[in-house]
Write a protein that holds these residues in place. Structure first.
Motif, PDB file in Angstrom:
ATOM      1  N   GLU A 459      60.280   7.732  15.233  1.00 36.17           N
ATOM      2  CA  GLU A 459      60.187   7.629  16.689  1.00 36.17           C
ATOM      3  C   GLU A 459      59.953   6.192  17.136  1.00 36.17           C
ATOM      4  O   GLU A 459      60.513   5.748  18.148  1.00 36.17           O
ATOM      5  N   LYS A 460      59.156   5.468  16.361  1.00 37.61           N
ATOM      6  CA  LYS A 460      58.850   4.095  16.724  1.00 37.61           C
ATOM      7  C   LYS A 460      60.089   3.201  16.638  1.00 37.61           C
ATOM      8  O   LYS A 460      60.386   2.416  17.540  1.00 37.61           O
ATOM      9  N   VAL A 461      60.842   3.371  15.555  1.00 35.18           N
ATOM     10  CA  VAL A 461      62.053   2.563  15.376  1.00 35.18           C
ATOM     11  C   VAL A 461      63.112   2.938  16.410  1.00 35.18           C
ATOM     12  O   VAL A 461      63.774   2.069  16.990  1.00 35.18           O
ATOM     13  N   GLU A 462      63.288   4.242  16.655  1.00 36.32           N
ATOM     14  CA  GLU A 462      64.280   4.664  17.648  1.00 36.32           C
ATOM     15  C   GLU A 462      63.916   4.178  19.046  1.00 36.32           C
ATOM     16  O   GLU A 462      64.777   3.789  19.830  1.00 36.32           O
ATOM     17  N   LEU A 463      62.611   4.217  19.371  1.00 36.37           N
ATOM     18  CA  LEU A 463      62.186   3.746  20.676  1.00 36.37           C
ATOM     19  C   LEU A 463      62.474   2.265  20.852  1.00 36.37           C
ATOM     20  O   LEU A 463      62.946   1.828  21.909  1.00 36.37           O
ATOM     21  N   ARG A 466      66.164   1.794  21.380  1.00 34.61           N
ATOM     22  CA  ARG A 466      66.571   2.237  22.705  1.00 34.61           C
ATOM     23  C   ARG A 466      66.132   1.231  23.771  1.00 34.61           C
ATOM     24  O   ARG A 466      66.869   0.960  24.722  1.00 34.61           O
ATOM     25  N   VAL A 467      64.931   0.678  23.611  1.00 37.25           N
ATOM     26  CA  VAL A 467      64.440  -0.315  24.564  1.00 37.25           C
ATOM     27  C   VAL A 467      65.279  -1.581  24.483  1.00 37.25           C
ATOM     28  O   VAL A 467      65.621  -2.205  25.491  1.00 37.25           O
ATOM     29  N   LYS A 468      65.667  -1.943  23.259  1.00 39.61           N
ATOM     30  CA  LYS A 468      66.460  -3.161  23.086  1.00 39.61           C
ATOM     31  C   LYS A 468      67.844  -3.005  23.686  1.00 39.61           C
ATOM     32  O   LYS A 468      68.448  -3.965  24.172  1.00 39.61           O
ATOM     33  N   GLU A 536      59.310  -4.839   9.707  1.00 38.83           N
ATOM     34  CA  GLU A 536      58.321  -4.214   8.835  1.00 38.83           C
ATOM     35  C   GLU A 536      58.354  -2.696   8.963  1.00 38.83           C
ATOM     36  O   GLU A 536      58.261  -1.979   7.958  1.00 38.83           O
ATOM     37  N   ASP A 537      58.504  -2.203  10.196  1.00 41.87           N
ATOM     38  CA  ASP A 537      58.562  -0.753  10.385  1.00 41.87           C
ATOM     39  C   ASP A 537      59.805  -0.152   9.731  1.00 41.87           C
ATOM     40  O   ASP A 537      59.747   0.930   9.128  1.00 41.87           O
ATOM     41  N   GLU A 538      60.927  -0.837   9.823  1.00 44.40           N
ATOM     42  CA  GLU A 538      62.139  -0.330   9.195  1.00 44.40           C
ATOM     43  C   GLU A 538      62.014  -0.328   7.679  1.00 44.40           C
ATOM     44  O   GLU A 538      62.483   0.604   7.014  1.00 44.40           O
TER      45      GLU A 538
END
Length: 717
Positions: A459-463, A466-468, A536-538
């Motif tokens: 969810e964090k990476v997708e968000l 999407r924001v980018k 880092e999250d990816e």
């Protein structure tokens, strides 16, 4: 709508039995050529009015084939580089060299030899160009020595024949829809009114060709089966004219039971695939042995390549060591002369090469290599000129110093990268060990936590993505500039604004202090903490995904799932079934014949059959309304397309819209729309007064083409 037979007509044997006064009747149609004797009910010879010139497969000689070819003979000829050629262009003869082949074949099948000593009555279209008629007369007179000829309109002959049968009156309208053109001819007192006739370059050929195109686009993998002849057969069996085209389209669009009843299927030949037999134990053993043998062969080849590689490296290492020993045995002035014959410039390069070859040799033999840190521990000893000031070096030494600086920088970068990879692998291994200990303590809890961690990171990476891409959107739907910026971007905007504000206060002193230049570093996009955090999250998401795939067999990553909106990917291979070889004729059944009434569907900007009838009636200005009513009482439809079901009701509906309310209207079909033209001409040529309607060869040679300009036969004799 002729049927194309594959059997060739036989040669007639009774040609000599007919007297020279017996006329020969020729119906020279765009689809078929019919020839016979006057007074008979049917033509003696009928064949397709085309010519093909294939080459013999053995000798390469070109042969001429007229009409339908025999498939049993075609195995000896190459027909892939040739096609059928017709002497017609929209129902007008213009290729007279092809027409000569057709006439040769027709007279030969009728039984004639070199000379045709009979009068000839040949049909033509209404308002045939005088140039075409004159060339046809020249061909008949000069090539075949015909004593006399006569030309008549095929549709009028068909109308006169049906008039004798009582199907139409003396005043009427002949609608002839032929192979490549359609004509509407008003007939008053038994004679055609050429000034009021109408013509459209649309016919049965266009209907068949349109059906072939639609089926080829619908079933591109069966294009070889959808030939023109097969499309003609499908048209004759299944096509019909819709009384109301729009309503019929809506019926098929709804797809109800009535539409299914009107749908027809053509099943292509299909052979079900054979099921493979289960291999026996001996066959399995034989395959395993063969596989092992092939594997052993590959292993032997790999071992041979490895041995060759080791030998090459050992020879190279021995050569480098001998070169280094040779340098140790000579004086310093002689070193440059020895190195000039090699690719090395200094002793350090030779030592580096020896070290590199040694490492490669150890790797090829499978031995553990020495740590690069130990081998490259003394970089300063390898590159001594780096620490020497430039003032103390000669120009050659300065060049060597630049090269040593480049090599030293490269070596240091390689060491740092290797050290970083080693630290990352160590950290990853340590993390895996900790994860394994947690999993062994409580497997269920560990798996649940790992799934929670995966969902959180996903969810964090997708968000962030999407924001980018689209920018942040608040709950109220606002998408302002400030709401789409991240924290780092907002800070950069603040710095730029404050710098511009300070600059506008007075004198521009930006850059006078060293602290001012730190502003560029703060505004740099490479310093964006969000991007680093995203990387880092990816990386952590990839590690968690790999871990879940190892311990949970039911886990499927989100990237492998097909979203509902996406188009599902079909399998690369699917066994073909009986349904794949089925050609469905639905809307095509009435869409193709519709071109007779709407030629613009295939790009022909002309009038349809019903509109042509209205145009011809409007052109009869010299005819009063009572005679117009008599004409509409007797409308005869002839030609091959007249066999299409539903054509007559469609003509009645279309013509009635252009006529006054409750005016009389009768539309009938000819007894035989295909053969009535020849039969009517046969009866006309058999009458005693026919000789008065012909043009003799003597008149042609005396008066020339000017005689044809005034020529017009009288149909009422």
């Amino acid at each position: 709508m002729p049927s194309y037979s594959i059997t060739r007509p036989s040669r007639q044997e009774d040609y000599a039995r007919f007297s020279p006064n017996t006329p020969i009747v020729i119906d020279n149609g765009g689809s078929s050529f019919r020839i016979g004797w006057a007074g008979e009910s049917d033509p003696r010879v009928t064949f397709r009015n085309v010519v093909q010139r294939p080459r013999h497969k053995a000798t390469g000689e070109t042969v001429t084939i007229v009409g339908d070819h025999d498939p049993s003979l075609m195995k000896y000829f190459d027909c892939t580089r040739t096609s059928f050629r017709s002497p017609f262009d929209n129902n007008v003869v213009y290729q007279f060299e092809i027409m000569e082949y057709v006439l040769d074949y027709g007279f030969e099948r009728l039984g004639a030899n070199l000379q045709v000593d009979h009068p000839i009555l040949m049909t033509e279209c209404i308002c045939n160009p005088l140039s075409s008629r004159s060339k046809m007369a020249e061909l008949l007179f000069e090539t075949y020595s015909v004593p006399s000829i006569a030309f008549g309109v095929d549709a009028v002959f068909s109308y006169k024949l049906n008039q004798q049968f009582g199907r139409c009156n003396e005043d009427g309208l002949a609608i002839c829809s032929g192979f490549s053109a359609s004509h509407v001819i008003p007939i008053v007192k038994g004679e055609p009114v050429t000034e009021a006739c109408c013509r459209t370059n649309i016919g049965g050929y266009h209907v068949t060709n349109y059906l072939k195109q639609l089926l080829s686009l619908k079933y591109p993998y069966h294009m070889s089966s959808i030939t023109w002849e097969k499309a003609e057969e499908l048209k004759m069996e299944h096509c019909y004219v819709a009384t109301d085209f729009a309503s019929e389209l809506q019926l098929f669009q709804k797809g109800n039971e009535e539409a299914k009843e009107k749908t027809r299927c053509w099943q292509l030949p299909w052979v079900p695939p054979t099921q493979g037999d289960v291999p026996s134990e001996e066959e399995l053993a034989r395959r395993a042995a063969l596989k092992e043998k092939q594997g052993q062969r590959l292993r032997d080849m790999a071992a041979a390549r490895k041995s060759i590689r080791i030998t090459e490296l050992e020879n190279e290492l021995n050569g480098l060591e001998d070169l280094l020993q040779q340098l140790d045995e000579v004086e310093e002035p002689e070193v440059s002369s020895i190195l000039s014959g090699t690719k090395f410039f200094s002793r350090q390069e030779i030592e580096s090469a020896i070290l590199r070859v040694t490492q490669s040799l150890r790797k090829a033999k499978g031995e553990p290599s020495e740590p690069e840190e130990k081998n490259d521990s003394s970089l300063s000893e390898k590159y001594p000129l780096v620490s020497v000031p430039d003032e103390l070096l000669s120009p050659e030494q300065l060049k060597e110093k630049k090269r040593q600086i480049f090599l030293k920088t490269t070596s240091e970068g390689r060491l740092l990268a290797k050290r970083k990879r080693f630290e990352e692998e160590s950290l990853r291994e340590k993390q895996n060990q900790l994860d394994e200990e947690k999993r062994l303590e409580n497997p269920e809890l560990y798996l649940e936590q790992l799934h929670d961690r995966y969902r959180e990171l996903s969810e964090k990476v997708e968000l962030r993505k999407r924001v980018k891409t689209n920018g942040n959107q608040n709950l109220s739907g606002g998408v302002g500039r400030g709401e789409r910026l991240s924290a780092a971007q907002k800070e950069r905007m603040r710095l730029l604004t404050s710098a511009a504000f300070d600059r506008g206060k007075g004198e521009d002193t930006f850059g006078a202090r060293d602290e001012d230049w730190q502003l560029y570093k703060l505004m740099s996009k490479d310093n964006d903490d969000d991007d680093n955090g995203q990387d880092e999250d990816e990386a952590e998401l990839a590690r968690v995904t790999s871990r879940l795939q190892d311990i949970d067999p039911n886990f499927v990553p989100k990237s492998d799932l097909v979203p509902p909106q996406a188009t599902p990917e079909f399998s690369k291979f699917r066994p073909q079934s009986l349904e794949d070889f089925k050609i469905v004729l639905g809307v095509e059944r009435f869409r193709c014949p519709e071109v007779l009434f709407q030629p613009n569907m295939i790009g022909i900007d002309q009038a349809g059959l019903d509109e042509m009838a209205g145009i011809s009636l409007r052109r009869l200005d010299r005819v009063d309304d009572p005679i117009k009513d008599d004409i509409t009482k007797s409308i005869l439809v002839t030609g091959g397309s007249a066999l299409l079901p539903g054509l007559l009701p469609r003509l009645v509906a279309g013509i009635r819209q252009m006529r006054p309310y409750l005016s009389p209207l009768t539309v009938v079909r000819a007894c035989d729309p295909i053969l009535d033209a020849w039969r009517g001409a046969s009866i006309y040529a058999n009458s005693p007064q026919f000789s008065l309607q012909t043009l003799s060869m003597q008149d042609y040679y005396e008066k020339g083409e000017s005689l044809l300009w005034q020529y017009q036969i009288k149909y009422t004799i």
